[in-house]
Write a protein that holds these residues in place. Structure first.
Motif, PDB file in Angstrom:
ATOM      1  N   ILE A  24      36.165 -27.320 -47.596  1.00 34.25           N
ATOM      2  CA  ILE A  24      36.868 -26.844 -48.764  1.00 34.25           C
ATOM      3  C   ILE A  24      37.590 -28.138 -49.163  1.00 34.25           C
ATOM      4  O   ILE A  24      38.518 -28.561 -48.259  1.00 34.25           O
ATOM      5  CB  ILE A  24      37.787 -25.675 -48.557  1.00 34.25           C
ATOM      6  N   LYS A  25      37.573 -28.562 -50.680  1.00 30.28           N
ATOM      7  CA  LYS A  25      38.365 -29.673 -50.965  1.00 30.28           C
ATOM      8  C   LYS A  25      39.342 -29.460 -52.054  1.00 30.28           C
ATOM      9  O   LYS A  25      39.207 -28.281 -52.863  1.00 30.28           O
ATOM     10  CB  LYS A  25      37.238 -30.994 -51.509  1.00 30.28           C
ATOM     11  N   ASP A  26      40.523 -30.138 -52.104  1.00 31.73           N
ATOM     12  CA  ASP A  26      41.451 -30.010 -52.897  1.00 31.73           C
ATOM     13  C   ASP A  26      40.978 -30.849 -54.478  1.00 31.73           C
ATOM     14  O   ASP A  26      41.920 -30.817 -55.322  1.00 31.73           O
ATOM     15  CB  ASP A  26      42.812 -29.929 -52.724  1.00 31.73           C
ATOM     16  N   SER A  27      39.927 -31.722 -54.078  1.00 32.99           N
ATOM     17  CA  SER A  27      39.653 -32.665 -55.165  1.00 32.99           C
ATOM     18  C   SER A  27      38.402 -33.002 -55.095  1.00 32.99           C
ATOM     19  O   SER A  27      37.688 -32.749 -53.971  1.00 32.99           O
ATOM     20  CB  SER A  27      40.685 -33.806 -55.239  1.00 32.99           C
ATOM     21  N   ASP A  72      42.992 -34.494 -64.023  1.00 26.51           N
ATOM     22  CA  ASP A  72      43.941 -34.703 -62.872  1.00 26.51           C
ATOM     23  C   ASP A  72      43.503 -35.548 -61.803  1.00 26.51           C
ATOM     24  O   ASP A  72      43.436 -35.295 -60.484  1.00 26.51           O
ATOM     25  CB  ASP A  72      44.472 -33.420 -62.316  1.00 26.51           C
ATOM     26  N   CYS A  80      39.443 -35.969 -58.409  1.00 22.84           N
ATOM     27  CA  CYS A  80      40.081 -35.270 -59.343  1.00 22.84           C
ATOM     28  C   CYS A  80      40.250 -33.504 -58.786  1.00 22.84           C
ATOM     29  O   CYS A  80      39.292 -33.071 -58.279  1.00 22.84           O
ATOM     30  CB  CYS A  80      39.016 -35.235 -60.631  1.00 22.84           C
ATOM     31  N   ARG A  81      41.422 -33.040 -59.448  1.00 20.95           N
ATOM     32  CA  ARG A  81      41.533 -31.620 -58.808  1.00 20.95           C
ATOM     33  C   ARG A  81      41.396 -30.662 -59.673  1.00 20.95           C
ATOM     34  O   ARG A  81      41.448 -29.641 -59.510  1.00 20.95           O
ATOM     35  CB  ARG A  81      43.317 -31.577 -58.607  1.00 20.95           C
ATOM     36  N   ARG A  82      40.990 -31.058 -60.966  1.00 20.80           N
ATOM     37  CA  ARG A  82      40.646 -30.056 -61.969  1.00 20.80           C
ATOM     38  C   ARG A  82      39.329 -30.450 -62.476  1.00 20.80           C
ATOM     39  O   ARG A  82      39.027 -31.431 -63.124  1.00 20.80           O
ATOM     40  CB  ARG A  82      41.511 -29.974 -63.125  1.00 20.80           C
TER      41      ARG A  82
END
Length: 115
Positions: A24-27, A72, A80-82
């Protein structure tokens, strides 16, 4: 056409949701986005946004052409986060006032998705 669009969305969520905790990544980078789409069977290509340099993926699902814009973004390499997913549809007829009512009603009722 609507079912193809929903299939694309569901597949993206299934592939993104099937990752183990270690994955799982946040970006995501442009390469990550490209791999996600390829693994989901959508292919496509990544280009860089002319103004921001952020990744933009263009892909297909059947007759549906879609775009995934990364937002983002920061860091080096750029991640990128989004992600913003959108597609355009040809109704094979002129757009009318009823179409605008349907779109506006959908947009008022759905926070996550926009038409």
């Amino acid at each position: 056409m609507k079912s193809v669009f929903l299939s694309v969305i569901i597949t993206l969520f299934v592939f993104a949701g099937s990752a183990t905790a270690a994955e799982i990544k946040d970006s995501m980078s442009g390469d990550d986005i490209e791999k996600l789409l390829a693994d989901a069977g959508f292919g496509g290509r990544i280009i860089a946004d002319r103004d921001t340099g952020a990744p933009v993926a263009m892909g297909t699902a059947g007759d549906l052409n879609f775009v995934v814009r990364a937002m983002d973004c920061g860091g080096d390499p750029l991640a990128c986060r989004r992600l913003l997913f959108f597609a355009n549809f040809d109704l094979n007829r002129p757009v009318n006032a009823g179409d605008f009512r349907v779109v506006n009603n959908f947009n008022e009722a759905h926070f996550d998705g926009r038409a």
